[in-house]
Motif scaffolding. Structure first.
Motif, short mmCIF file in Angstrom:
data_model
loop_
_atom_site.label_atom_id
_atom_site.label_comp_id
_atom_site.label_asym_id
_atom_site.label_seq_id
_atom_site.Cartn_x
_atom_site.Cartn_y
_atom_site.Cartn_z
N MET A 83 0.84 -1.22 0.00
CA MET A 83 0.00 0.00 0.00
C MET A 83 0.87 1.26 0.00
SD MET A 83 -3.62 -0.88 1.03
CE MET A 83 -4.07 0.57 1.79
N SER A 84 1.97 1.22 0.75
CA SER A 84 2.80 2.42 0.83
C SER A 84 3.47 2.72 -0.51
CB SER A 84 3.85 2.28 1.96
OG SER A 84 4.79 1.30 1.62
N ILE A 85 3.77 1.69 -1.29
CA ILE A 85 4.36 1.90 -2.62
C ILE A 85 3.33 2.55 -3.55
CG2 ILE A 85 5.29 0.73 -4.68
CD1 ILE A 85 6.44 -1.42 -2.71
N TYR A 86 2.10 2.01 -3.55
CA TYR A 86 1.05 2.60 -4.41
C TYR A 86 0.79 4.06 -4.03
CZ TYR A 86 -0.12 -2.18 -5.83
OH TYR A 86 -0.08 -3.46 -6.33
N LYS A 87 0.82 4.33 -2.74
CA LYS A 87 0.51 5.70 -2.29
C LYS A 87 1.63 6.67 -2.63
CE LYS A 87 -3.14 4.58 0.81
NZ LYS A 87 -3.66 4.21 2.10
N ALA A 88 2.87 6.16 -2.63
CA ALA A 88 4.02 7.03 -2.90
C ALA A 88 4.25 7.26 -4.40
CB ALA A 88 5.28 6.43 -2.29
N ASN A 89 3.79 6.34 -5.24
CA ASN A 89 4.04 6.46 -6.68
C ASN A 89 2.79 6.04 -7.45
OD1 ASN A 89 4.91 6.30 -9.31
ND2 ASN A 89 6.84 5.28 -8.83
N SER A 90 2.08 7.04 -7.98
CA SER A 90 0.79 6.75 -8.63
C SER A 90 0.94 6.03 -9.97
CB SER A 90 0.01 8.05 -8.82
OG SER A 90 0.77 8.93 -9.61
N ALA A 91 2.18 5.94 -10.49
CA ALA A 91 2.38 5.21 -11.75
C ALA A 91 2.42 3.70 -11.52
CB ALA A 91 3.68 5.66 -12.40
N VAL A 92 2.53 3.30 -10.26
CA VAL A 92 2.62 1.86 -9.94
C VAL A 92 1.22 1.25 -9.87
CG1 VAL A 92 3.36 0.18 -8.21
CG2 VAL A 92 4.77 2.20 -8.65
N TRP A 162 8.16 -3.29 -8.77
CA TRP A 162 6.84 -2.76 -9.09
C TRP A 162 6.84 -2.20 -10.51
CZ3 TRP A 162 9.74 -1.35 -4.85
CH2 TRP A 162 10.53 -0.20 -4.98
N GLY A 163 5.65 -1.93 -11.00
CA GLY A 163 5.53 -1.43 -12.36
C GLY A 163 4.08 -1.20 -12.72
N PRO A 164 3.84 -0.88 -14.00
CA PRO A 164 2.46 -0.62 -14.44
C PRO A 164 1.60 -1.89 -14.53
CG PRO A 164 4.01 -0.32 -16.26
CD PRO A 164 4.83 -0.57 -15.04
N THR A 165 2.25 -3.06 -14.69
CA THR A 165 1.48 -4.32 -14.71
C THR A 165 2.22 -5.36 -13.86
OG1 THR A 165 2.65 -5.35 -16.56
CG2 THR A 165 0.79 -3.91 -17.13
N VAL A 166 1.50 -6.40 -13.47
CA VAL A 166 2.10 -7.43 -12.62
C VAL A 166 3.15 -8.24 -13.40
CG1 VAL A 166 0.35 -9.25 -12.96
CG2 VAL A 166 1.57 -9.11 -10.80
N ILE A 167 2.94 -8.40 -14.69
CA ILE A 167 3.93 -9.13 -15.51
C ILE A 167 5.24 -8.34 -15.57
CG2 ILE A 167 4.47 -9.94 -17.86
CD1 ILE A 167 2.52 -11.78 -16.40
N GLU A 168 5.13 -7.03 -15.72
CA GLU A 168 6.35 -6.20 -15.77
C GLU A 168 7.09 -6.21 -14.44
OE1 GLU A 168 5.93 -2.39 -18.25
OE2 GLU A 168 3.95 -3.30 -18.35
N ALA A 169 6.35 -6.16 -13.35
CA ALA A 169 6.99 -6.22 -12.02
C ALA A 169 7.67 -7.58 -11.86
CB ALA A 169 5.96 -5.98 -10.93
N TYR A 170 6.99 -8.65 -12.27
CA TYR A 170 7.56 -10.00 -12.19
C TYR A 170 8.83 -10.10 -13.04
CZ TYR A 170 8.39 -14.78 -13.54
OH TYR A 170 9.02 -15.98 -13.81
N ALA A 171 8.77 -9.57 -14.26
CA ALA A 171 9.90 -9.67 -15.19
C ALA A 171 11.16 -9.06 -14.60
CB ALA A 171 9.55 -8.99 -16.52
N LYS A 172 11.01 -7.99 -13.84
CA LYS A 172 12.18 -7.32 -13.24
C LYS A 172 12.92 -8.28 -12.31
CE LYS A 172 10.19 -2.86 -13.86
NZ LYS A 172 9.57 -1.66 -13.37
N ILE A 173 12.18 -9.07 -11.57
CA ILE A 173 12.79 -10.02 -10.64
C ILE A 173 13.52 -11.13 -11.42
CG2 ILE A 173 12.29 -11.74 -8.85
CD1 ILE A 173 10.01 -9.85 -7.93
N GLU A 174 12.89 -11.60 -12.48
CA GLU A 174 13.51 -12.65 -13.30
C GLU A 174 14.79 -12.13 -13.95
OE1 GLU A 174 11.54 -14.30 -16.83
OE2 GLU A 174 10.89 -15.90 -15.51
N ILE A 175 14.74 -10.91 -14.45
CA ILE A 175 15.91 -10.31 -15.12
C ILE A 175 17.06 -10.12 -14.13
CG2 ILE A 175 16.74 -8.15 -16.19
CD1 ILE A 175 13.88 -8.00 -17.53
#
Ligand SMILES: [Zn+2]
Length: 213
Positions: A83-92, A162-175
């Motif tokens: 929640m704190s990430i969403y509140k701090a960055n509205s692009a997430v 984090w990112g605009p979609t859950v797949i993009e957030a997931y991809a960052k971890i894999e990368i």
């Protein structure tokens, strides 16, 4: 339940199974959430569930403004951090938390994790690293960095992406885990150190390529 929410539940469940099958979490580890903007709510994984057998209906819906559970279920203990990430960055619009062992091991050891691959340069960059902490302190520290970075490694624990979609957030971890494995593989070859890309090389990559989405 509308079609958008159904699709969101399916994607979030698939991402958790992917994290487990790829060794990025242990069976009870990790969590993920995404925003349901139309409902002013978020969907998050339940606390302590077996991630291999997670079902779409096990996900917990939470009111974004109050943090209260809508319906049934116990949300992940990391709800506050999400929640704190969403509140701090509205692009997430999505947050994924995992325990990739190679990345976390390197960062916990004090290794200065740089940028190693074009994919990392384009889609992730250099991860931020913070000392081990929990609860309110973790939420405070991660959210304070979420405008400057899209990934934070917590020593002795895991990574938030984090990112605009859950797949993009997931991809960052894999990368990041892929790059970490590359560093370890290189370093295992008798003292050869895998250098990170130089600032000039990273700039060249950013100039010559565009993210595929
Ligand atoms: Zn964790």
């Amino acid at each position: 339940m509308n079609h958008k929410e159904q699709l969101a539940r399916q994607t979030l469940t698939e991402v958790m199974k992917k994290l487990y099958s790829r060794g990025l979490i242990s069976i009870y580890g990790g969590n993920a959430s995404l925003l349901l903007s139309d409902d002013n709510a978020l969907l998050i994984t339940p606390s302590g569930f077996n991630k291999e057998n997670l079902r779409e209906e096990d996900l917990v819906k939470v009111d974004f403004a109050s943090g209260k559970v809508l319906g049934e279920g116990k949300p992940s203990s990391e709800l506050k951090t999400h929640m704190s990430i969403y509140k701090a960055n509205s692009a997430v619009h999505a947050v994924v938390h995992a325990h990739p062992p190679t990345l976390v091991g390197l960062c916990t050891s004090g290794f200065d994790f740089g940028v190693y691959t074009p994919e990392q340069a384009l889609l992730v960059g250099k991860p931020m690293v913070i000392k081990f902490c929990m609860g309110e302190e973790l939420a405070k520290q991660v959210s304070s960095l979420c405008l400057d970075s899209s990934t934070v490694v917590v020593k002795n624990h895991g990574v938030f992406a984090w990112g605009p979609t859950v797949i993009e957030a997931y991809a960052k971890i894999e990368i990041l885990e892929e790059a970490a494995k590359m560093v370890v593989a290189g370093n295992a070859m008798g003292g050869f150190i895998v250098n990170s890309l130089s600032d000039e090389q990273v700039l060249g990559i950013l100039k010559n390529y565009k993210p595929s989405h």
